[in-house]
Design a protein around this motif. Structure first.
Motif, PDB file in Angstrom:
ATOM      1  N   SER A 380      31.705  55.604   9.774  1.00 52.56           N
ATOM      2  CA  SER A 380      31.677  57.029  10.319  1.00 52.56           C
ATOM      3  C   SER A 380      31.238  56.645  11.451  1.00 52.56           C
ATOM      4  CB  SER A 380      31.236  57.307   8.691  1.00 52.56           C
ATOM      5  OG  SER A 380      32.468  56.816   7.841  1.00 52.56           O
ATOM      6  N   ARG A 381      31.218  56.593  13.123  1.00 53.38           N
ATOM      7  CA  ARG A 381      30.398  56.568  13.827  1.00 53.38           C
ATOM      8  C   ARG A 381      30.482  56.901  15.039  1.00 53.38           C
ATOM      9  NH1 ARG A 381      28.967  52.103  16.525  1.00 53.38           N
ATOM     10  NH2 ARG A 381      28.696  50.576  15.540  1.00 53.38           N
ATOM     11  N   ARG A 382      30.771  57.457  16.250  1.00 56.90           N
ATOM     12  CA  ARG A 382      30.637  57.086  17.628  1.00 56.90           C
ATOM     13  C   ARG A 382      30.342  55.640  17.834  1.00 56.90           C
ATOM     14  NH1 ARG A 382      32.630  61.632  20.127  1.00 56.90           N
ATOM     15  NH2 ARG A 382      31.008  62.875  18.991  1.00 56.90           N
ATOM     16  N   GLY A 383      31.221  54.785  18.328  1.00 59.54           N
ATOM     17  CA  GLY A 383      30.897  53.227  18.998  1.00 59.54           C
ATOM     18  C   GLY A 383      31.627  53.026  19.804  1.00 59.54           C
ATOM     19  N   SER A 384      32.063  51.843  19.927  1.00 61.46           N
ATOM     20  CA  SER A 384      32.892  50.992  21.357  1.00 61.46           C
ATOM     21  C   SER A 384      34.334  51.409  21.017  1.00 61.46           C
ATOM     22  CB  SER A 384      31.705  49.699  22.187  1.00 61.46           C
ATOM     23  OG  SER A 384      31.857  48.483  21.131  1.00 61.46           O
ATOM     24  N   SER A 385      34.449  50.485  19.621  1.00 65.02           N
ATOM     25  CA  SER A 385      36.073  50.084  19.308  1.00 65.02           C
ATOM     26  C   SER A 385      36.866  50.952  19.189  1.00 65.02           C
ATOM     27  CB  SER A 385      35.596  49.540  17.540  1.00 65.02           C
ATOM     28  OG  SER A 385      34.805  49.394  17.312  1.00 65.02           O
ATOM     29  N   ASP A 516      29.428  49.469  30.564  1.00 63.12           N
ATOM     30  CA  ASP A 516      28.102  50.408  29.448  1.00 63.12           C
ATOM     31  C   ASP A 516      28.502  50.084  28.138  1.00 63.12           C
ATOM     32  OD1 ASP A 516      26.940  49.854  32.041  1.00 63.12           O
ATOM     33  OD2 ASP A 516      26.544  51.749  31.987  1.00 63.12           O
ATOM     34  N   VAL A 517      29.909  50.636  27.632  1.00 68.41           N
ATOM     35  CA  VAL A 517      30.362  51.169  26.485  1.00 68.41           C
ATOM     36  C   VAL A 517      29.998  49.785  25.714  1.00 68.41           C
ATOM     37  CG1 VAL A 517      31.857  51.934  25.022  1.00 68.41           C
ATOM     38  CG2 VAL A 517      30.463  53.684  26.595  1.00 68.41           C
ATOM     39  N   MET A 518      31.467  49.371  26.433  1.00 71.04           N
ATOM     40  CA  MET A 518      31.435  47.975  25.778  1.00 71.04           C
ATOM     41  C   MET A 518      30.362  46.530  25.521  1.00 71.04           C
ATOM     42  SD  MET A 518      34.813  47.704  25.378  1.00 71.04           S
ATOM     43  CE  MET A 518      34.258  49.221  24.878  1.00 71.04           C
ATOM     44  N   GLU A 519      29.058  46.619  26.088  1.00 71.13           N
ATOM     45  CA  GLU A 519      28.386  45.971  26.469  1.00 71.13           C
ATOM     46  C   GLU A 519      27.268  46.056  25.701  1.00 71.13           C
ATOM     47  OE1 GLU A 519      27.444  42.807  27.520  1.00 71.13           O
ATOM     48  OE2 GLU A 519      28.974  43.275  28.763  1.00 71.13           O
ATOM     49  N   ALA A 520      27.290  47.739  25.180  1.00 72.69           N
ATOM     50  CA  ALA A 520      26.000  48.003  23.869  1.00 72.69           C
ATOM     51  C   ALA A 520      25.987  46.980  23.239  1.00 72.69           C
ATOM     52  CB  ALA A 520      26.191  49.858  23.467  1.00 72.69           C
ATOM     53  N   PRO A 521      27.151  47.280  22.077  1.00 73.32           N
ATOM     54  CA  PRO A 521      27.510  46.341  20.654  1.00 73.32           C
ATOM     55  C   PRO A 521      26.616  45.181  21.062  1.00 73.32           C
ATOM     56  CG  PRO A 521      29.740  46.632  21.287  1.00 73.32           C
ATOM     57  CD  PRO A 521      28.513  47.806  22.485  1.00 73.32           C
ATOM     58  N   LYS A 522      27.007  44.210  21.705  1.00 75.12           N
ATOM     59  CA  LYS A 522      26.849  43.006  21.961  1.00 75.12           C
ATOM     60  C   LYS A 522      25.076  42.732  21.987  1.00 75.12           C
ATOM     61  CE  LYS A 522      30.851  41.709  24.565  1.00 75.12           C
ATOM     62  NZ  LYS A 522      31.370  41.504  26.093  1.00 75.12           N
ATOM     63  N   ARG A 523      24.663  44.002  23.125  1.00 79.33           N
ATOM     64  CA  ARG A 523      23.486  43.701  23.458  1.00 79.33           C
ATOM     65  C   ARG A 523      22.667  44.271  21.545  1.00 79.33           C
ATOM     66  NH1 ARG A 523      24.540  46.414  27.802  1.00 79.33           N
ATOM     67  NH2 ARG A 523      23.868  48.609  26.615  1.00 79.33           N
ATOM     68  N   ALA A 524      23.318  45.063  21.284  1.00 77.64           N
ATOM     69  CA  ALA A 524      22.191  45.567  19.769  1.00 77.64           C
ATOM     70  C   ALA A 524      22.727  44.046  18.701  1.00 77.64           C
ATOM     71  CB  ALA A 524      23.501  46.975  19.179  1.00 77.64           C
ATOM     72  N   ALA A 525      24.130  43.743  18.698  1.00 74.42           N
ATOM     73  CA  ALA A 525      23.691  42.268  18.139  1.00 74.42           C
ATOM     74  C   ALA A 525      23.091  41.224  17.703  1.00 74.42           C
ATOM     75  CB  ALA A 525      25.399  41.762  18.274  1.00 74.42           C
ATOM     76  N   LYS A 526      22.877  41.152  19.002  1.00 73.48           N
ATOM     77  CA  LYS A 526      21.230  40.525  19.634  1.00 73.48           C
ATOM     78  C   LYS A 526      20.319  41.234  19.308  1.00 73.48           C
ATOM     79  CE  LYS A 526      23.132  38.354  24.160  1.00 73.48           C
ATOM     80  NZ  LYS A 526      23.554  38.531  24.974  1.00 73.48           N
TER      81      LYS A 526
END
Length: 824
Positions: A380-385, A516-526
């Motif tokens: 329930s949010r805006r994201g890269s998926s 940028d959108v695809m890399e955002a969750p990868k950065r957040a995961a770290k």
């Protein structure tokens, strides 16, 4: 023995891999032959490509996996034949066994030889077609003539150029480098199986929708499926016990606006379900037309309204949101197949070929496409998926005024448009075309209630004569050519009014780079990065406003604290109804509690309806850093939460015992009180967690399974308080009255009643001097000097200095209370 080499390499007393005799040989053309691609995390990640032939699986190890790009030739090392039963194997090959590591089925399906398989294998040129979930079309295996390190040969796996070719296609592994699994495997864990069998007795209230990020280019690859982007009203349909409710994207109940769709959904062959989709009106060419939709709703001519459904969140009491999107869509398609109602339609998709589909969509004058990761869960949010790509510039704007009309249209000339930047409204230009007689009539009716003398625009307000100002509130949907360098619209065309969106949520939409959108969750995961002050200054109004006068702590300081530590805070806050202590002018000025929603709310906050004695009331909930940002903007920085979550409001999952010292009680005695309760809880087998309240005392948290009623939990917590008072009546009381509390600690159990709240872990307290409700370890307790020890500055230092989160195991405990009988 055809599988001699396979058997020789394995000890079947240790490994769970199948030990099998070859399948009975069958003629190639008489039956479907299976293929499988297995993702193999051995000493090095590779993909095992297997084709059924002659009763076995002919096998190749492909280090980089197959690619749909004909220009990419993948090395494929021939390995020993495997039994056909290996095609369904997923699991872990134990250490010290051949090929030790985890195995996933990455793709499977059927294959069709082109020509003789025997001749192809003999000559080193095998051609075939694949029909899998991910791999499609015509392929080749070509032997290079160079042997690998063993006796087997090296081959190349190559995609033929056909309609399934995808440029630059790369494999997306199921398990990433950090060991995170992107989807549920076919052999789900027992915990996941158990979870999927759980069914709710009552569907949750409105679920905040999953939103797509606007990007500048279409993603490519087999991981993505693409759908038409509709221009209508996002709608969530709740079907339960024969009743249907239809909600807008912000949670407004618009059921009465869509009688035909309501009636059609009542015929759905399911006891309960939640559907996600969009209500549209189509033009003669089959394109969604927002202005036609507006006209239909205004004239109550709703026979042409169509509900395109693209997702399924609940079905027969089962929460499907953790399932991969492609599974949810398969279930949805099967559900709608039997409905046979023309007003309800399944929103189909295409796998891969995103750029070609986008070009066709634009050529056909559609709005654009939505691209979705087929393995994504519903969040329930805006994201890269989910990402969206638009064919033309198109968004909503706030109407802040209008110019006087001339000539044939005397009603008004053009609408003055704006967007919000924080709390300030920026003027961005006019729209004077695209109106119909119906839309003009509708707009004029709304003008009368909005007229004001002063310009609502804070930035770049126009000054021309004959301008009429309006109180911000009306939202227009507009398409336009482009932006000028000073943020003014060019060639704007009016499409209609949006009644499902709040003016405050309107800002300039900027397409982000896909990378940028695809890399955002990868950065957040770290590690979730610290949010820069510069970024936050643009997100909130009056960032330098002083909220704690004695320490000169600003609104920006408070906002940054909540954003920097959102990962710690949100698990304790997510989906809980909130009671907010708001201090918009700072703690030295007037503060007030707000628990019920009045008026429109930011998109990042989600309302939940709760029945009370005086009627049904709406409460705030949130589940994202953006939600915390909205609270900071509201000056709501002391946050109190219910002991239950929105999907099970009547079943608390948390007990909080508050040690509230009366006059004459020392801090040392409060510490003793918390330790005495821990002893009782340990005796009951209940794990407890400790928090310095930031106020006068200590809070002990006890996580419990949400299987009890409020009355049960309150009664149990009262029993705990009474037990302490009975054991040491000179120090503890379970009575609220002031007389009973002199030189005693009130063991406050009342926070565990329905509607009562406790301050959230890590919440600031709205006092003259800042303090934070800080989770600590039990072994730290004797070192704590007082309940307000952690000022904002010291709290940040403490969090940075500590080696581990003292509550890191909190959510592992789903505890049952042995003396209570579950109601669920």
């Amino acid at each position: 023995m055809p599988l001699k080499e396979y058997v020789k390499k394995r000890d079947f007393k240790i490994t769970s891999e199948p030990k099998s005799t070859p399948r009975k040989k069958r003629k190639d053309q008489e039956a479907h032959l299976m293929f499988v691609v297995q993702e193999h995390h051995a000493s090095h990640l590779h993909y095992d490509f297997r084709l059924e032939f002659n009763g076995v699986l002919k096998s190749w190890a492909v280090p980089k996996g197959p690619s749909h790009d004909p220009k990419i030739k993948r090395l494929a090392v021939e390995v020993e034949d495997h039994p056909v039963s290996y095609g369904s194997f997923e699991g872990v090959i134990p250490e010290k066994q051949y090929g030790a590591g985890r195995v996933y089925i990455w793709d499977t399906g059927t294959w069709e030889p082109i020509g003789s398989v025997r001749e192809g294998l003999k000559k080193g040129h095998l051609e075939f077609k694949l029909k899998g979930k991910k791999l499609h079309g015509q392929w080749m295996l070509l032997r290079t003539g160079r042997p690998a390190s063993g006796r087997k040969s090296q081959w190349l796996l190559v995609k033929r150029t056909d309609e399934y070719a995808i440029p630059n296609d790369e494999v997306v592994p199921i398990e990433d480098e950090e060991g995170n699994v992107r989807r549920s495997t076919r052999k789900a864990s027992s915990a996941l199986k158990k979870k999927r069998k759980e069914h709710v007795k009552r569907l949750p209230d409105f679920i905040r929708p999953m939103l797509a990020e606007l990007v500048s280019e279409v993603p490519e690859g087999t991981r993505w499926i693409h759908e038409t982007k509709f221009d209508g009203y996002r709608t969530q349909a709740h079907i339960e016990k024969g009743k249907v409710r239809l909600y807008t994207r912000s949670g407004l109940d618009w059921s009465e606006k869509y009688p035909g769709i309501l009636k059609s959904l009542q015929k759905l062959s399911a006891d309960n379900a939640i559907l996600d989709g969009e209500i549209v009106v189509l033009d003669k060419e089959g394109r969604s037309d927002f202005q036609r939709l507006q006209n239909s709703l205004k004239s109550h001519d709703v026979n042409d309204l169509i509900f395109y459904v693209f997702d399924l969140l609940f079905l027969q009491g089962e929460d499907l949101r953790e399932r991969p999107l492609i599974e949810r869509k398969e279930l949805l398609k099967a559900l709608l197949a039997d409905l046979n109602q023309p007003l309800i339609r399944y929103s189909d998709h295409m796998a891969g070929h995103g750029k070609a589909l986008f070009k066709e969509a634009c050529d056909y004058q559609l709005e654009g496409i939505i691209s979705k990761d087929q393995e994504s869960t519903y969040q329930s949010r805006r994201g890269s998926s989910w990402v969206k790509t638009k064919c033309k510039l198109h968004q909503e704007f706030v109407i802040g005024g209008y110019t006087e009309g001339t000539g044939a249209r005397s009603s008004f000339g053009a609408l003055l448009l704006g967007v919000y930047e924080g709390d300030q409204l920026r003027y961005v230009g006019k729209v004077g075309t695209g109106f119909t007689e119906k839309s003009i009539e509708d707009i004029l009716k709304k003008f009368a209630r909005k007229e004001q003398k002063k310009s609502p625009f804070d930035i770049k307000s126009p000054r021309e004569r004959g301008t009429h100002w309006l109180k911000p509130g009306l939202v227009a949907e507009v398409t336009f050519g482009n932006w000028t360098s000073d943020k003014i619209l060019r060639t704007a065309v009016f499409l209609g009014l949006r009644e499902d969106k709040s003016a405050k949520e309107i800002h300039i939409e900027k397409a982000k780079s896909l990378d940028d959108v695809m890399e955002a969750p990868k950065r957040a995961a770290k590690k979730r990065p610290s949010v820069s002050e510069g970024t936050l200054r643009q997100e909130i109004s009056n960032p330098d406003k002083i909220l704690y006068a004695k320490e000169k702590i600003t609104k920006l300081d408070v906002t940054k604290f909540y954003q920097d530590y959102a990962d710690l805070i949100l698990p304790h806050l997510k989906d809980r109804p909130l009671n907010l202590l708001r201090c918009p002018e700072g703690t030295s000025k007037q503060c007030f509690f707000q628990k019920h929603i009045s008026g429109k709310i930011p998109e990042s906050l989600t309302p939940v309806s709760i029945k009370e004695r005086s009627g049904t009331k709406s409460y705030f909930t949130l589940d994202s850093p953006e939600g915390l940002l909205a609270l900071s903007q509201m000056g709501a920085f002391e946050i109190h939460v219910w002991g239950s979550r929105r999907e099970a409001v009547e079943h608390p999952d948390l007990i909080v015992m508050d040690f509230d010292p009366g006059p004459g009680v020392s801090w040392k005695q409060v510490v003793q009180g918390a330790e005495d309760l821990k002893e009782i809880l340990d005796g009951l087998g209940l794990k407890s967690f400790l928090k310095v309240s930031g106020g006068k005392g200590l809070h002990v948290h006890i996580p419990v399974a949400p299987i009890y009623s409020w009355d049960q939990i309150k009664s149990f917590s009262q029993t705990l308080a009474q037990e302490m008072a009975q054991r040491n009546p000179d120090l503890y009381t379970a009575t609220l009255s002031k007389k009973a509390r002199d030189k005693k600690i009130f063991v406050d159990y009342l926070r565990n009643g329905r509607g009562a709240t406790a301050v959230m872990p890590y919440s600031l307290r709205a006092r003259d001097k800042s303090s934070v409700a800080m989770p600590i370890e039990w072994k730290e307790l004797r070192k704590i000097k007082g309940p307000d020890q952690f000022t904002l500055e010291k709290a940040i230092e403490h969090i940075k200095r500590r080696k581990t989160d003292p509550w890191k195991d909190y959510f592992k405990y789903n505890q049952k209370i042995s003396i209570l009988k579950p109601v669920l």
